[in-house]
Design a protein around this motif. Structure first.
Motif, PDB file in Angstrom:
ATOM      1  N   CYS B 137       0.826  -1.216   0.000  1.00 40.39           N
ATOM      2  CA  CYS B 137       0.000   0.000   0.000  1.00 40.39           C
ATOM      3  C   CYS B 137       0.854   1.258   0.000  1.00 40.39           C
ATOM      4  CB  CYS B 137      -0.920   0.005   1.206  1.00 40.39           C
ATOM      5  SG  CYS B 137      -2.214  -1.224   1.037  1.00 40.39           S
ATOM      6  N   LEU B 138       0.401   2.190  -0.806  1.00 36.29           N
ATOM      7  CA  LEU B 138       1.108   3.453  -0.996  1.00 36.29           C
ATOM      8  C   LEU B 138       0.060   4.550  -0.878  1.00 36.29           C
ATOM      9  CD1 LEU B 138       3.815   4.754  -1.865  1.00 36.29           C
ATOM     10  CD2 LEU B 138       3.220   4.233  -4.231  1.00 36.29           C
ATOM     11  N   THR B 143       2.498   7.486   3.140  1.00 36.68           N
ATOM     12  CA  THR B 143       3.574   6.501   3.096  1.00 36.68           C
ATOM     13  C   THR B 143       4.869   7.166   2.622  1.00 36.68           C
ATOM     14  OG1 THR B 143       1.887   4.951   2.308  1.00 36.68           O
ATOM     15  CG2 THR B 143       4.177   4.193   2.251  1.00 36.68           C
ATOM     16  N   TRP B 148       8.601   2.495   1.173  1.00 38.17           N
ATOM     17  CA  TRP B 148       7.851   1.631   0.256  1.00 38.17           C
ATOM     18  C   TRP B 148       8.829   0.906  -0.680  1.00 38.17           C
ATOM     19  CZ3 TRP B 148       6.894   0.468  -4.776  1.00 38.17           C
ATOM     20  CH2 TRP B 148       5.726  -0.242  -5.043  1.00 38.17           C
ATOM     21  N   ALA B 152       9.512  -3.005  -1.253  1.00 36.28           N
ATOM     22  CA  ALA B 152       9.302  -3.517  -2.611  1.00 36.28           C
ATOM     23  C   ALA B 152      10.547  -4.227  -3.132  1.00 36.28           C
ATOM     24  CB  ALA B 152       8.909  -2.373  -3.543  1.00 36.28           C
ATOM     25  N   PRO B 164       1.441  -1.735  -6.511  1.00 37.14           N
ATOM     26  CA  PRO B 164       1.256  -0.527  -5.707  1.00 37.14           C
ATOM     27  C   PRO B 164      -0.178  -0.012  -5.797  1.00 37.14           C
ATOM     28  CG  PRO B 164       2.522  -0.061  -7.732  1.00 37.14           C
ATOM     29  CD  PRO B 164       1.989  -1.451  -7.851  1.00 37.14           C
ATOM     30  N   LEU B 289       3.549   5.123  -9.711  1.00 39.39           N
ATOM     31  CA  LEU B 289       3.357   3.776  -9.156  1.00 39.39           C
ATOM     32  C   LEU B 289       1.868   3.456  -9.007  1.00 39.39           C
ATOM     33  CD1 LEU B 289       6.231   3.772  -6.502  1.00 39.39           C
ATOM     34  CD2 LEU B 289       6.029   2.216  -8.465  1.00 39.39           C
ATOM     35  N   LEU B 290       1.102   4.425  -8.498  1.00 32.86           N
ATOM     36  CA  LEU B 290      -0.339   4.166  -8.315  1.00 32.86           C
ATOM     37  C   LEU B 290      -1.042   3.999  -9.655  1.00 32.86           C
ATOM     38  CD1 LEU B 290      -1.160   6.479  -5.267  1.00 32.86           C
ATOM     39  CD2 LEU B 290      -1.125   3.968  -5.312  1.00 32.86           C
ATOM     40  N   GLY B 293      -0.430   0.443 -10.770  1.00 38.89           N
ATOM     41  CA  GLY B 293      -1.294  -0.520 -10.075  1.00 38.89           C
ATOM     42  C   GLY B 293      -2.712  -0.514 -10.621  1.00 38.89           C
ATOM     43  N   TRP B 298       2.523  -4.172 -12.270  1.00 45.74           N
ATOM     44  CA  TRP B 298       3.256  -4.483 -11.045  1.00 45.74           C
ATOM     45  C   TRP B 298       4.725  -4.166 -11.264  1.00 45.74           C
ATOM     46  CZ3 TRP B 298       0.698  -7.987 -14.161  1.00 45.74           C
ATOM     47  CH2 TRP B 298       1.485  -8.847 -14.926  1.00 45.74           C
TER      48      TRP B 298
END
Lengths: 321, 321
Positions: B137-138, B143, B148, B152, B164, B289-290, B293, B298
């Motif tokens: 989770c970000l 965070t 993170w 990772a 993420p 990153l979000l 996701g 990934w």
């Protein structure tokens, strides 16, 4: 109990089920003639050494039993061609109410609960029905018990477990164990639309819960839509049940609230599939046979005198701890 | 991309996931200390040659990363014991909103999408996470990206595909691919109660559609009830979708009416599981990153400089004909 005597059978429609039935009946020593509307399929079965007729009329001439293994939409047309035929007629379609409504003379509706991922005559297998449940419809005051026992003797001799039920009972049960499960699988699969994150995270429970959603849409729609009344009733009941889970999710303690129903579900699932109990011999009466089917039982043979049937019921003390 | 540097890790809770994590991190060359509240489990891990502490405090002393692998209900107690700890903390519980709400300092919530039918340290397997999706989770503005990336780097080096997402996105996705599927499986299994005929006729679609209903009721209830908000929202959406199927079943031509939704479901299911596309290297920023996701992508590695990550996205042209 005995082998059934040699019977003259016509199988109309030589796809997976019809082709397998033709081969299984031949292997059991019966005289079988096949027919399919598709010349290429007739050709395939002929080259496979089967006796293939050039028309429905030719195939059913002299047949004591005609097995209709064609899709539901074309069934009325084939039935019309059998107008003059006076032998026993059965079918293999997956809904029984609409077929019963056709009012076929000397009819015993059937539904072998067998299938494969593949289809067509080339996928046919004479052992497809070995151990499978084969529903044979028995309508009080409508089906001739003698005809029912003839069909039952034939299919049990092929290794099928013949389940006596009415068309209504059958249609409700298959809505429960097949048609509504297909609709639930589709609803889960639809959650993936425009949702790549969920697709990436999906694992075992998603895989199994959605497997049958990959079936061709036309086939699922034909099954569910062909059994619309029962499917609608069962889906309504399932929606009511799920709405209770929704209420429990908003309870002060959702975990505690959810447990009783989930426990009941778990007990039921762990007791499935039912394990056969002891064999028995019972009177071959309509009421007795229908009671057997409702109890989850089946027949494994018909006595030569046709006064009794060999029966089996599931074990009842199977709930795992 | 590189192997992550040796890290001093504490794993609290040595069940299937914690035990497997301990073994996988050790195999990757890290210094790992385990702890479990159950003396018998500590004993088992010790005899297995693992470094086991006698208390949480002892286990986390000097740890750069603490992985909490205990069930959600006992998590707050363990977190309280970590009050003075200043290292990075992660967890493996299957809901992320409630854990985030604990306000743990330097926390990166995790959820490896791995499991087995068996449980406990004796079922642990250092290869359990090979190729599995591991949610990390970000939360924007919450965070620390540096923390993170540390987590990772560690998990990708073990072979996991790190996904993420925010806690909310995770909880909604797992409701879709696991929690609601469990509730639907239970609803189908409950149709067998006092219904031996259906049990006898059930075959493949019933077997798969109900498989996970056999999971222990307490576990399903804990998953769904622990994620009650998202599970309730997704279940509501699924009920709305199924009510449309119910309407279609009463249409003049139910078969035609059902096809469009079933086709969409079939296309989505046949495109699952997503197939990895080409590898790429992208900036290691929170927004990037979000977005990865959300696109179903990934990361497979973290660059030594931590400025970029090695990424992969699903192929997008996978809908089967």
């Amino acid at each position: 109990m005995c082998e059934s005597a040699q019977v003259n059978v016509a199988v109309i429609g030589l796809g997976l089920i019809g082709g397998s039935l033709l081969q299984a009946l031949e292997a059991a020593g019966h005289e079988v003639t096949g027919y399919d509307a598709d010349p290429a399929t007739r050709d395939l079965a002929g080259k496979d050494g089967r006796k293939v007729a050039g028309s429905v009329a030719e195939a059913v001439a002299g047949a004591e039993l005609v097995a209709l293994a064609v899709p539901l939409p074309v069934l009325p047309g084939v039935v019309a061609e059998l107008a003059g035929h006076d032998g026993l007629i059965t079918d293999v379609t997956s809904v029984k109410g609409p077929v019963r409504a056709l009012g076929i003379r000397r009819f015993v509706g059937g539904h072998p609960m067998a299938g494969k991922e593949t289809s067509g005559y080339s996928a046919a297998d004479p052992r497809l029905f070995d151990g499978c449940a084969w529903v044979l419809c028995l309508e009080p005051g409508e089906t001739a018990l003698e005809d029912w026992l003839t069909a039952a003797a034939l299919f049990t001799a092929m290794g099928a477990r013949v389940v006596p039920v009415t068309a209504d009972e059958h249609d409700r049960a298959v809505a429960q164990i097949s048609h509504v499960p297909h609709l639930l699988a589709a609803a889960l699969a639809r959650l993936l639309v425009d949702n790549p994150l969920a697709a990436t995270l999906g694992a075992g429970s998603f895989r199994d819960g959605t497997r049958v959603a990959a079936t061709r849409a036309e086939l699922i729609a034909a099954m569910c839509g062909g059994n619309a009344t029962a499917t609608g009733e069962v889906l309504t009941a399932v929606l009511d049940d799920l709405r209770q889970r929704l209420d429990e999710l908003s309870a002060p303690d959702p975990v505690e609230a959810l447990i009783p129903a989930l426990r009941e579900a778990g007990d039921a699932r762990r007791a499935w599939p039912p394990r056969p109990g002891a064999a028995a011999e019972e009177p071959a009466g309509v009421a007795e046979l229908l009671a057997l089917g409702r109890a989850g039982g089946w027949i494994t043979g018909v006595s030569e005198s046709r006064v009794t049937v060999l029966t089996m019921r599931p074990e009842t003390d199977r709930i795992a701890p």
